[in-house]
Design an enzyme around this catalytic site. Structure first.
Site, PDB file in Angstrom:
ATOM      1  N   LEU A  50      59.046   5.730 -96.315  1.00  0.00           N
ATOM      2  CA  LEU A  50      58.444   4.537 -95.710  1.00  0.00           C
ATOM      3  C   LEU A  50      56.919   4.614 -95.606  1.00  0.00           C
ATOM      4  O   LEU A  50      56.276   3.635 -95.251  1.00  0.00           O
ATOM      5  CB  LEU A  50      59.046   4.265 -94.324  1.00  0.00           C
ATOM      6  CG  LEU A  50      60.545   3.959 -94.294  1.00  0.00           C
ATOM      7  CD1 LEU A  50      60.962   3.564 -92.890  1.00  0.00           C
ATOM      8  CD2 LEU A  50      60.944   2.882 -95.277  1.00  0.00           C
ATOM      9  N   ARG A  51      56.355   5.797 -95.877  1.00  0.00           N
ATOM     10  CA  ARG A  51      54.890   5.972 -96.011  1.00  0.00           C
ATOM     11  C   ARG A  51      54.073   5.902 -94.730  1.00  0.00           C
ATOM     12  O   ARG A  51      52.858   6.023 -94.796  1.00  0.00           O
ATOM     13  CB  ARG A  51      54.314   4.960 -97.013  1.00  0.00           C
ATOM     14  CG  ARG A  51      55.005   4.928 -98.355  1.00  0.00           C
ATOM     15  CD  ARG A  51      54.993   6.249 -99.040  1.00  0.00           C
ATOM     16  NE  ARG A  51      55.442   6.159-100.442  1.00  0.00           N
ATOM     17  CZ  ARG A  51      55.915   7.175-101.116  1.00  0.00           C
ATOM     18  NH1 ARG A  51      56.033   8.373-100.552  1.00  0.00           N
ATOM     19  NH2 ARG A  51      56.282   7.030-102.368  1.00  0.00           N
ATOM     20  N   ASN A  81      57.662  13.199 -95.968  1.00  0.00           N
ATOM     21  CA  ASN A  81      56.359  13.412 -96.637  1.00  0.00           C
ATOM     22  C   ASN A  81      55.348  12.307 -96.325  1.00  0.00           C
ATOM     23  O   ASN A  81      54.791  11.650 -97.203  1.00  0.00           O
ATOM     24  CB  ASN A  81      56.527  13.605 -98.153  1.00  0.00           C
ATOM     25  CG  ASN A  81      57.131  12.414 -98.858  1.00  0.00           C
ATOM     26  OD1 ASN A  81      57.731  11.539 -98.228  1.00  0.00           O
ATOM     27  ND2 ASN A  81      56.980  12.359-100.166  1.00  0.00           N
ATOM     28  N   ASP A 137      61.682  17.028 -99.206  1.00  0.00           N
ATOM     29  CA  ASP A 137      61.748  16.154-100.389  1.00  0.00           C
ATOM     30  C   ASP A 137      60.359  15.868-100.959  1.00  0.00           C
ATOM     31  O   ASP A 137      59.419  15.585-100.221  1.00  0.00           O
ATOM     32  CB  ASP A 137      62.429  14.835-100.053  1.00  0.00           C
ATOM     33  CG  ASP A 137      62.540  13.957-101.281  1.00  0.00           C
ATOM     34  OD1 ASP A 137      63.139  14.403-102.266  1.00  0.00           O
ATOM     35  OD2 ASP A 137      61.979  12.847-101.271  1.00  0.00           O
ATOM     36  N   HIS A 160      65.556  19.137-102.541  1.00  0.00           N
ATOM     37  CA  HIS A 160      64.917  18.477-103.684  1.00  0.00           C
ATOM     38  C   HIS A 160      64.749  19.550-104.756  1.00  0.00           C
ATOM     39  O   HIS A 160      64.018  20.506-104.567  1.00  0.00           O
ATOM     40  CB  HIS A 160      63.565  17.912-103.237  1.00  0.00           C
ATOM     41  CG  HIS A 160      62.624  17.559-104.347  1.00  0.00           C
ATOM     42  ND1 HIS A 160      62.221  16.262-104.598  1.00  0.00           N
ATOM     43  CD2 HIS A 160      61.977  18.322-105.257  1.00  0.00           C
ATOM     44  CE1 HIS A 160      61.380  16.247-105.615  1.00  0.00           C
ATOM     45  NE2 HIS A 160      61.198  17.491-106.037  1.00  0.00           N
ATOM     46  N   HIS A 186      68.808  13.332-105.159  1.00  0.00           N
ATOM     47  CA  HIS A 186      68.587  12.728-106.490  1.00  0.00           C
ATOM     48  C   HIS A 186      68.946  13.587-107.708  1.00  0.00           C
ATOM     49  O   HIS A 186      68.087  13.962-108.494  1.00  0.00           O
ATOM     50  CB  HIS A 186      67.157  12.187-106.620  1.00  0.00           C
ATOM     51  CG  HIS A 186      66.061  13.037-106.033  1.00  0.00           C
ATOM     52  ND1 HIS A 186      65.931  14.371-106.276  1.00  0.00           N
ATOM     53  CD2 HIS A 186      65.035  12.703-105.216  1.00  0.00           C
ATOM     54  CE1 HIS A 186      64.867  14.828-105.644  1.00  0.00           C
ATOM     55  NE2 HIS A 186      64.308  13.840-104.982  1.00  0.00           N
ATOM     56  N   ASP A 262      66.223   6.505-102.936  1.00  0.00           N
ATOM     57  CA  ASP A 262      64.930   7.183-103.106  1.00  0.00           C
ATOM     58  C   ASP A 262      63.807   6.135-103.211  1.00  0.00           C
ATOM     59  O   ASP A 262      62.872   6.283-104.001  1.00  0.00           O
ATOM     60  CB  ASP A 262      64.915   8.126-104.308  1.00  0.00           C
ATOM     61  CG  ASP A 262      63.762   9.132-104.227  1.00  0.00           C
ATOM     62  OD1 ASP A 262      63.057   9.146-103.200  1.00  0.00           O
ATOM     63  OD2 ASP A 262      63.567   9.894-105.185  1.00  0.00           O
ATOM     64  N   HIS A 266      54.708   2.637-103.983  1.00  0.00           N
ATOM     65  CA  HIS A 266      53.270   2.877-104.206  1.00  0.00           C
ATOM     66  C   HIS A 266      52.648   1.503-104.420  1.00  0.00           C
ATOM     67  O   HIS A 266      53.358   0.513-104.619  1.00  0.00           O
ATOM     68  CB  HIS A 266      53.056   3.754-105.438  1.00  0.00           C
ATOM     69  CG  HIS A 266      53.646   5.125-105.313  1.00  0.00           C
ATOM     70  ND1 HIS A 266      53.068   6.125-104.577  1.00  0.00           N
ATOM     71  CD2 HIS A 266      54.795   5.657-105.818  1.00  0.00           C
ATOM     72  CE1 HIS A 266      53.812   7.207-104.627  1.00  0.00           C
ATOM     73  NE2 HIS A 266      54.878   6.954-105.376  1.00  0.00           N
TER      74      HIS A 266
END
Ligand code: DOR
Ligand code: ZN
Length: 381
Positions: A50-51, A81, A137, A160, A186, A262, A266
Site C-alpha cells: 500500500l506504500r 516494505n 517481501d 520471498h 508469488h 501482489d 508505482h
C-alpha cells in the site's frame, strides 16, 4: 437486513450472519434483492503493497483500500516494505488506525529490522499488536540461522524467494528440520511448483501462493510492444509458457493454495519506462477476480482467494458465509463480460498489463461487517 442472492438468502444482524436459508423472505422488511448475482465468502488478498508510509505518491492506505473494495476484496494484508519499514509497533498501530476498519486490514510485519536481513524483529510483540504474519517481501532471507530462528518462533513466515529453485529447496529442508509455519509468496516457476508438490507429498506442511499475472502472461507477451514492456515488469519476473502451465496445474492439483494479487503500485511515469528502467511491481486489486473467473471456476476462486487465505492466516469466522460468522462477503457476477480500463482504477497507479483485456466474471459488490456496498461497474461491453 436480508440479502437475496442467486445462490443463497442471508440474514445479517449486528454485522454477523444470523440466518442462511430460503424461507427468510416471508413478511420480511429490509430485503435487498441482488438475485442476479452470487454471494461468496469474502475475498482476502494475503499479499499487497500500500506504500504508506513513505511512497504515498504511488498509493496510500486510503487509495489502496478504495482500490481493493472496487475489486471486490474484503480483507487485505499489506507488506512491510514501506519507509519507515513496518518493523515496529508505532508504524503498525498507525497503519491500522489509518485503515479505520473500512476493510479487513491485516498487516504483515517485517521479519528483520529495516528488512536488512540480519536481526529478527520482535515477532511476539508485533503479533500481539495486530501483525498477521511476517515477511521481508521484496527481499529474500539469505541468512539460514536467522531463517531457522524465525521458523522456531511459530509465527507464519512468508518467504520471498528470488532464486526460486535454490531458496525454496533449502527453506523446505529447514522447515522439515525445525517445524514452524512457512508460506511461499508469488510462486512463478515450474521448478518451485515441483519442489512444493514433492514436499507436500512427503508430508511437509507448507503453503504457497501465486498471482494472477503468472497464470495469465508469460515471457512471450513481452517484446510485442517494446515501449510497453515496463508494464509487465515484476519480481519474480514472468516465466516461460511452461512455467505458466505449471502454475495453472499447481493451482488445479492443490499444490498452490492461494492466489494473491501482489498489488504493487508505482506511478504511471515510473511504470511507463522501458523494461530496464521500470520498477518491479504491477497493480492487481481491480483485476484479480476477473482474471481468476476468466480462467477457473468460481469454486476455485472461493478456495484460493477466500477460504485458504483465511485458513492460513488463522482468520476464524472472518469470511466463511456461515451462521454466526462475520458478514464479510463478496458479490460476483460470474457471467459479466467486461473490459479492463486502467483509467477507471481507484488505485493511484492507472497502468496495468491487464488493460484492454476482456474478462468474463466480475466482482459487483462487497459486504463488510454487514455493510453492503455495490460497486459502480466499470466499462460494460
Ligand atoms: O514486483 C514486486 N514488487 N515484487 C516484490 O517482491 C516487491 C514489490 C514492490 O514492493 O514493488
Ligand atoms: Zn510483494
Amino acid at each position: 437486513m436480508i440479502i437475496k442472492a442467486k445462490n443463497v438468502i442471508i440474514k445479517i444482524e449486528n454485522g454477523k450472519i444470523a440466518q442462511v436459508g430460503n424461507d427468510l423472505l416471508k413478511g420480511a422488511l429490509n430485503v435487498y434483492d441482488v438475485s442476479q448475482y452470487t454471494i461468496i465468502p469474502g475475498i482476502i488478498d494475503m499479499h499487497c503493497h500500500l506504500r504508506e508510509p513513505g511512497f504515498e505518491y504511488k498509493e496510500d492506505i486510503n487509495s489502496g483500500i478504495e482500490s481493493a473494495l472496487n475489486g471486490g476484496i474484503v480483507g487485505i494484508c499489506p507488506m512491510a516494505n514501506t519507509n519507515p519499514v513496518n518493523d515496529n509497533i508505532f508504524i503498525l498501530n498507525k497503519m491500522i488506525e489509518k485503515a479505520d476498519k473500512k476493510i479487513g486490514f491485516f498487516p504483515i510485519c517485517a521479519v528483520t529490522n529495516s528488512l536488512y536481513g540480519d536481526t529478527l524483529t520482535d515477532l511476539k510483540k508485533l503479533k500481539e499488536n495486530g501483525a498477521i504474519a511476517f515477511s521481508d517481501d521484496g527481499k529474500p532471507i539469505l541468512n539460514k540461522e536467522l531463517f531457522k530462528n524465525a521458523l522456531k518462533s511459530g509465527e507464519l513466515i512468508i518467504s520471498h524467494c528470488e532464486d526460486e529453485t535454490n531458496e525454496v529447496k533449502w527453506q523446505l529442508e529447514m522447515l522439515n528440520e525445525v517445524g514452524g509455519k512457512l508460506h511461499f509468496a508469488h510462486i512463478s516457476k515450474k521448478e518451485s511448483v515441483d519442489l512444493i508438490r514433492e514436499a507436500k507429498r512427503n508430508g511437509i506442511k507448507v503453503t504457497c501462493e501465486t498471482a494472477p499475472h503468472y497464470f495469465t502472461f508469460n515471457k512471450d507477451d513481452l517484446n510485442k510492444d517494446l515501449f510497453k514492456n515496463g508494464v509487465y515488469k515484476m519480481n519474480p519476473p514472468l516465466g516461460t509458457k511452461e512455467d505458466m502451465e505449471a502454475i495453472i496445474n499447481g493451482l488445479l492439483d492443490g499444490t498452490i493454495d492461494v492466489i494473491a494479487t501482489d498489488h504493487a503500485p508505482h506511478s504511471k511515469d515510473e511504470k511507463l519506462k522501458d523494461y530496464n528502467h521500470s520498477p518491479n511491481g504491477i497493480v492487481g486489486f481491480e483485476t484479480a477476480i476477473g482474471a481468476v473467473l476468466s480462467r477457473f471456476s468460481s469454486d476455485l476462486l472461493v478456495e484460493k482467494m477466500a477460504l485458504n487465505p483465511a485458513k492460513i492466516l488463522n482468520l476464524k469466522d472472518f469470511n466463511d458465509l456461515k451462521i454466526g460468522s462475520y458478514a464479510n462477503l463478496t458479490i460476483i457476477d460470474e457471467n459479466k463480460i467486461w473490459k479492463v480500463d486502467e483509467e477507471k482504477f481507484k488505485s493511484k497507479c492507472k497502468v496495468s498489463p491487464f488493460n484492454g483485456i476482456e474478462f468474463k466474471g466480475k466482482a459487483v459488490g462487497t459486504i463488510i461487517n454487514g455493510k453492503l456496498n455495490m460497486i459502480k461497474c466499470c466499462e460494460d461491453k
